[in-house]
Design a protein around this motif. Structure first.
Motif: not given
Length: 609
Positions: A224-240
């Motif tokens: 349930t918590e991870l619904a707010d943190l999908p894998l796609e959004s993590l993949a597009s994070l900037p390097a910093h």
């Protein structure tokens, strides 16, 4: 400028300072305030120049060197920062904030041993300095000093809400120590910053909550918590934003593994091995990948990941225990501490609690089934476990700090000495298990098997359960675990070193069993899983309980309990099964070189190949 500084209006302060004229001719107060404004608003190199001017003008003022050190740290110049902060301490050795700033520098450099020493010094100078206590606890955590971390976090439940970054650190430590409710409360009260960092920190808190739920066997709540943190959004994070990316991918992978989505979990862990060069993070991802490849039957891939994991752990451990990397070193230092029959005969007789008033000690080499047995006992209403604690080791350290040699000086302890040690032990237990009441305490710590002299001096009537499992299965399981102790990282870094450590531990145990003749029940894992009911009866008889049947519901009890600190936190919720029996045979070719080391002890323990 002073009014603006006191109001926290750094932008106005910066404008006023710039209007004050040439910094080279400005007075000290103007330079000091201007430097503070420049550092606060991101003009770090300008601040560095002004603080250097101040130290050149007044090299006898500790505060100026402290400011220079902080600015140099922020500017990425650790050599200058260390020199400046060292000079500040030389001029004012009793200033806790300077010790704290130097400790932060060492922590950022991952020089954890000296960071721990420096931050503990800051706390000794200012015991109520919360930020110093938090960072000292974090340094203790990385050094494997669990007791030190607990001491630093004493009273953390009364601390004010922490800024989000510090709240994440605090929750990590509280969770690892078993204080789950307080860890969740710390995250709920975290103070988020304004500006672009707010969303990233909020998402890291989400990832942390999900990880804590997974670690407490509450998988659906983690999902349930991870619904707010999908894998796609993590993949597009900037390097910093690598900290959010790593935390999010880590918990996604762990949850996928728990749900049986092994290939997805493996791919995520494989990617995490190269996400960051931090040796500790790389090792954790590699161990997790190895466990999944083992489940998939991909043995060579599993072993390759294990080699990577141990290489990373050795890089991490080298900073803590370099002496243990030398040939012939002994990671299990307690095996050199023995009591002979003659020395035991010199012990003066002392009053001690009876069996029913003594703890039940669960011992054995790590990964021998101690957690399974602990949860069985804890499921019985007459017993209360306290998770894995090193309280017996702590008593040995207290003896040594008092100038007494262990175990030689056990013989000369008076009744008052022994009573005091038992009181210290009881106080530690009370802090962890305040609801103990009339129940019998279960002290499960595998390597208490190396502390039998202390146990027999304090609790000579105690009942001790020695957990046994095929030595090769024990070694296989240890080799696949990311232990936190630097000494144990070294011990488990190769099968040969691990095999020698296993033999050393049991030779030490048997020497003391012959000397002390303790009340011991051997609890053999393979026999228990094949004849569970029969061994449950034996266990009840040994512990003198009328009805042992509640212990059979240990899996249900473990699921309800939540946090379990050992690596077996997931396995003990699954009930009795034979999956872990003869697991080593799949890697027999890796074990062939160490079987000659193990065979004599295998025969003594009743195991063959």
């Amino acid at each position: 400028m002073i009014t603006a500084f006191n109001a926290g209006d750094m932008h106005r302060l910066l404008a006023l300072g710039q209007a004050a004229g040439d910094p080279a001719t400005a007075d000290d107060t103007v330079l000091l305030l201007l430097g503070a404004a420049q550092q606060s608003t991101g003009h770090v190199h300008d601040a560095l120049d002004n603080f250097q001017r101040l130290t050149q003008r007044r090299p006898d003022v500790s505060a100026y060197w402290n400011n220079l050190g902080n600015a140099a740290r922020a500017a990425g110049n650790p050599e200058l920062a260390e020199r400046a902060l060292g000079k500040a301490i030389e001029l004012a050795p009793e200033q806790a904030d300077v010790q704290y700033n130097l400790g932060l520098l060492y922590s950022q450099q991952q020089r954890w041993l000296i960071a721990r020493e420096t931050l503990l010094q800051a706390v000794s100078l200012a015991p109520d300095f919360i930020e110093a206590r938090l960072q000292a606890a974090y340094a203790c955590h990385f050094c494997g000093d669990t007791r030190g971390a607990e001491v630093m976090l004493d009273g953390a439940g009364q601390w004010p809400p922490q800024p989000a970054e510090q709240a994440l650190i605090l929750a990590t430590m509280l969770s690892s120590l078993g204080y789950q409710d307080l860890a969740f409360r710390t995250l709920a009260q975290a103070v988020l910053p304004e500006g672009p960092q707010c969303l990233s920190l909020a998402q890291r808190i989400t990832a942390m909550r999900a990880s804590m739920y997974e670690r407490s066997n509450q998988i659906e709540r983690a999902v349930t918590e991870l619904a707010d943190l999908p894998l796609e959004s993590l993949a597009s994070l900037p390097a910093h934003d690598w900290e959010l990316r790593h935390a999010g991918l880590q918990v996604h992978a762990s949850v996928a593994s728990r749900r049986g989505e092994l290939e997805q979990a493996a791919q995520l862990f494989d990617g995490l091995r190269n996400e960051h060069q931090d040796a500790h993070l790389r090792a954790g991802a590699a161990f997790s990948l190895a466990a999944i490849r083992d489940k998939q039957g991909r043995r060579e891939d599993a072993w390759q990941a294990l080699d990577d994991a141990h290489a990373s752990q050795l890089r991490f451990a080298r900073d803590f225990v370099p002496e243990l990397l030398e040939p012939g070193s002994q990671p299990l230092d307690m095996v050199t501490q023995s009591v002979s029959r003659l020395e035991r005969d010199r012990w003066s007789p002392l009053h001690a609690p009876g069996s029913d008033k003594s703890p039940v000690f669960v011992v054995g080499f790590p990964r021998s089934g101690t957690t399974l047995l602990e949860q069985m006992l804890d499921a019985h209403p007459d017993f209360r476990s306290m998770d894995e604690r090193a309280f017996i080791y702590e008593l040995i350290k207290r003896m040594q700090l008092a100038g007494q040699a262990y175990p030689a000086d056990l013989a000369g302890l008076t009744q008052a000495n022994v009573d005091q040690l038992r009181e210290l032990y009881a106080a530690d237990v009370q802090r962890i298990a305040p609801d103990l009441g009339s129940r019998r305490l279960v002290d499960k710590n595998p390597l208490n098997m190396l502390c039998l002299p202390m146990i027999m001096r304090l609790f000579p009537e105690a009942r001790i359960i020695l957990c046994l499992r095929h030595p090769c299965d024990v070694l296989m399981s240890c080799f696949m675990q990311p232990f936190r102790s630097p000494a144990f990282m070294v011990l488990c870094s190769s099968l040969e070193r691990l095999a020698r450590g296993y033999v050393d531990a049991f030779e030490h145990w048997f020497r003391h069993v012959e000397v002390f003749a303790p009340r011991v029940l051997e609890w053999r894992y393979e026999s228990v899983v094949s004849r569970f009911d029969e061994h449950l009866v034996r266990l009840g008889e040994f512990l003198q309980v009328e009805d042992s049947t509640p212990m059979a519901r240990f899996a249900e009890h473990a699921r309800a309990k939540g946090y379990i600190s050992t690596p077996s936190y997931a396995q003990v919720t699954q009930g009795i099964h034979r999956k872990a029996v003869d697991r080593w045979q799949a890697y027999r070719d890796k074990f062939e070189p160490v079987l000659p080391i193990l065979r004599p002890m295998m025969a003594r323990l009743g195991y063959d190949e």
